[in-house]
Scaffold this motif. Structure first.
Motif, PDB file in Angstrom:
ATOM      1  N   ASP A  44      58.351  59.203 -22.089  1.00 32.98           N
ATOM      2  CA  ASP A  44      57.776  58.814 -23.378  1.00 32.98           C
ATOM      3  C   ASP A  44      56.473  58.029 -23.210  1.00 32.98           C
ATOM      4  N   LYS A  45      56.265  57.474 -22.029  1.00 33.46           N
ATOM      5  CA  LYS A  45      55.054  56.696 -21.771  1.00 33.46           C
ATOM      6  C   LYS A  45      53.924  57.565 -21.215  1.00 33.46           C
ATOM      7  N   HIS A  46      54.155  58.844 -21.054  1.00 34.53           N
ATOM      8  CA  HIS A  46      53.140  59.787 -20.581  1.00 34.53           C
ATOM      9  C   HIS A  46      52.528  59.355 -19.247  1.00 34.53           C
ATOM     10  N   ASN A  47      53.380  59.072 -18.294  1.00 36.76           N
ATOM     11  CA  ASN A  47      52.916  58.686 -16.974  1.00 36.76           C
ATOM     12  C   ASN A  47      52.172  59.837 -16.311  1.00 36.76           C
ATOM     13  N   ASP A  48      51.113  59.507 -15.603  1.00 32.49           N
ATOM     14  CA  ASP A  48      50.400  60.494 -14.807  1.00 32.49           C
ATOM     15  C   ASP A  48      50.917  60.431 -13.382  1.00 32.49           C
ATOM     16  N   VAL A  49      51.115  61.597 -12.770  1.00 33.39           N
ATOM     17  CA  VAL A  49      51.560  61.664 -11.384  1.00 33.39           C
ATOM     18  C   VAL A  49      50.537  62.464 -10.606  1.00 33.39           C
ATOM     19  N   LEU A  50      49.980  61.853  -9.578  1.00 36.54           N
ATOM     20  CA  LEU A  50      49.043  62.531  -8.694  1.00 36.54           C
ATOM     21  C   LEU A  50      49.565  62.404  -7.276  1.00 36.54           C
ATOM     22  N   ARG A  56      45.960  72.316   2.200  1.00 45.16           N
ATOM     23  CA  ARG A  56      46.337  73.210   1.106  1.00 45.16           C
ATOM     24  C   ARG A  56      47.802  73.652   1.218  1.00 45.16           C
ATOM     25  N   ALA A  57      48.284  73.910   2.422  1.00 43.28           N
ATOM     26  CA  ALA A  57      49.671  74.359   2.613  1.00 43.28           C
ATOM     27  C   ALA A  57      50.678  73.324   2.124  1.00 43.28           C
ATOM     28  N   HIS A  58      50.290  72.056   2.119  1.00 38.90           N
ATOM     29  CA  HIS A  58      51.210  71.006   1.692  1.00 38.90           C
ATOM     30  C   HIS A  58      51.491  71.069   0.198  1.00 38.90           C
ATOM     31  N   ILE A  59      50.585  71.647  -0.577  1.00 40.60           N
ATOM     32  CA  ILE A  59      50.823  71.789  -2.010  1.00 40.60           C
ATOM     33  C   ILE A  59      52.066  72.641  -2.237  1.00 40.60           C
ATOM     34  N   LYS A  60      52.124  73.787  -1.564  1.00 39.42           N
ATOM     35  CA  LYS A  60      53.297  74.660  -1.692  1.00 39.42           C
ATOM     36  C   LYS A  60      54.551  73.956  -1.184  1.00 39.42           C
ATOM     37  N   ASN A  61      54.438  73.212  -0.099  1.00 43.59           N
ATOM     38  CA  ASN A  61      55.589  72.485   0.436  1.00 43.59           C
ATOM     39  C   ASN A  61      56.153  71.514  -0.593  1.00 43.59           C
ATOM     40  N   TRP A  62      55.282  70.787  -1.293  1.00 52.99           N
ATOM     41  CA  TRP A  62      55.739  69.846  -2.311  1.00 52.99           C
ATOM     42  C   TRP A  62      56.439  70.573  -3.448  1.00 52.99           C
ATOM     43  N   ILE A  63      55.826  71.633  -3.924  1.00 53.16           N
ATOM     44  CA  ILE A  63      56.432  72.394  -5.021  1.00 53.16           C
ATOM     45  C   ILE A  63      57.792  72.935  -4.603  1.00 53.16           C
ATOM     46  N   ASP A  64      57.885  73.434  -3.381  1.00 46.65           N
ATOM     47  CA  ASP A  64      59.167  73.916  -2.858  1.00 46.65           C
ATOM     48  C   ASP A  64      60.212  72.807  -2.829  1.00 46.65           C
ATOM     49  N   GLU A  65      59.789  71.593  -2.482  1.00 40.39           N
ATOM     50  CA  GLU A  65      60.718  70.463  -2.429  1.00 40.39           C
ATOM     51  C   GLU A  65      61.237  70.093  -3.824  1.00 40.39           C
ATOM     52  N   PHE A  66      60.380  70.170  -4.834  1.00 34.05           N
ATOM     53  CA  PHE A  66      60.847  69.916  -6.196  1.00 34.05           C
ATOM     54  C   PHE A  66      61.972  70.881  -6.561  1.00 34.05           C
ATOM     55  N   HIS A  67      61.804  72.137  -6.199  1.00 38.87           N
ATOM     56  CA  HIS A  67      62.840  73.138  -6.482  1.00 38.87           C
ATOM     57  C   HIS A  67      64.088  72.896  -5.613  1.00 38.87           C
ATOM     58  N   LYS A  68      63.879  72.597  -4.349  1.00 38.08           N
ATOM     59  CA  LYS A  68      64.991  72.392  -3.412  1.00 38.08           C
ATOM     60  C   LYS A  68      65.924  71.268  -3.864  1.00 38.08           C
ATOM     61  N   TRP A  69      65.355  70.175  -4.368  1.00 34.27           N
ATOM     62  CA  TRP A  69      66.163  69.011  -4.739  1.00 34.27           C
ATOM     63  C   TRP A  69      66.582  69.021  -6.201  1.00 34.27           C
ATOM     64  N   GLY A  70      66.278  70.108  -6.937  1.00 34.24           N
ATOM     65  CA  GLY A  70      66.741  70.238  -8.309  1.00 34.24           C
ATOM     66  C   GLY A  70      65.890  69.517  -9.338  1.00 34.24           C
ATOM     67  N   TYR A  71      64.640  69.270  -9.020  1.00 33.13           N
ATOM     68  CA  TYR A  71      63.748  68.565  -9.932  1.00 33.13           C
ATOM     69  C   TYR A  71      62.578  69.425 -10.387  1.00 33.13           C
ATOM     70  N   SER A  72      62.731  70.716 -10.416  1.00 31.63           N
ATOM     71  CA  SER A  72      61.622  71.601 -10.790  1.00 31.63           C
ATOM     72  C   SER A  72      61.142  71.345 -12.214  1.00 31.63           C
ATOM     73  N   TYR A  73      62.020  70.839 -13.081  1.00 23.44           N
ATOM     74  CA  TYR A  73      61.620  70.539 -14.459  1.00 23.44           C
ATOM     75  C   TYR A  73      60.498  69.501 -14.513  1.00 23.44           C
ATOM     76  N   ASP A  81      49.879  66.576 -11.009  1.00 20.74           N
ATOM     77  CA  ASP A  81      48.881  67.338 -10.247  1.00 20.74           C
ATOM     78  C   ASP A  81      49.055  67.029  -8.770  1.00 20.74           C
ATOM     79  N   ILE A  82      48.758  68.015  -7.953  1.00 24.25           N
ATOM     80  CA  ILE A  82      48.716  67.831  -6.495  1.00 24.25           C
ATOM     81  C   ILE A  82      47.303  68.185  -6.061  1.00 24.25           C
ATOM     82  N   GLU A  83      46.639  67.273  -5.381  1.00 19.93           N
ATOM     83  CA  GLU A  83      45.257  67.459  -4.939  1.00 19.93           C
ATOM     84  C   GLU A  83      45.154  67.330  -3.429  1.00 19.93           C
ATOM     85  N   ILE A  84      44.113  67.910  -2.896  1.00 22.51           N
ATOM     86  CA  ILE A  84      43.834  67.842  -1.464  1.00 22.51           C
ATOM     87  C   ILE A  84      42.766  66.760  -1.227  1.00 22.51           C
ATOM     88  N   ILE A  85      42.917  66.001  -0.159  1.00 24.55           N
ATOM     89  CA  ILE A  85      41.919  64.988   0.193  1.00 24.55           C
ATOM     90  C   ILE A  85      40.596  65.675   0.462  1.00 24.55           C
TER      91      ILE A  85
END
Length: 85
Positions: A44-50, A56-73, A81-85
């Motif tokens: 409800d507070k509209h938190n931003d997550v970066l 670049r490969a780590h972006i997919k790894n993070w997304i995969d982890e969200f699905h793996k642990w049941g937090y894809s929602y 957002d996921i950004e590269i240094i």
């Protein structure tokens, strides 16, 4: 430090600070703890997550982890957002 102590420390850091950098050793559960922390944000507070990654490969790894642990929602429930240094 055992796994439960690491989990508690991660939770405490995530709740007490706006910006967190996890640099623990491989296999300590950094990604899982960050995802669990994101799940505790008040949507409800509209938190931003970066998430900032080094390659670049780590972006997919993070997304995969969200699905793996049941937090894809979370990928659509928070301003996320996921950004590269």
């Amino acid at each position: 430090m055992n796994r439960q102590e690491i989990d508690l420390l991660a939770y405490t850091l995530l709740m007490d600070h706006k910006n967190i950098l996890f640099e623990w050793a491989t296999g300590c559960g950094k990604t899982k703890q960050a995802i669990k922390g994101i799940s505790l944000l008040d949507r409800d507070k509209h938190n931003d997550v970066l998430i900032v990654v080094a390659e670049r490969a780590h972006i997919k790894n993070w997304i995969d982890e969200f699905h793996k642990w049941g937090y894809s929602y979370l990928l659509t429930d928070v301003n996320f957002d996921i950004e590269i240094i």
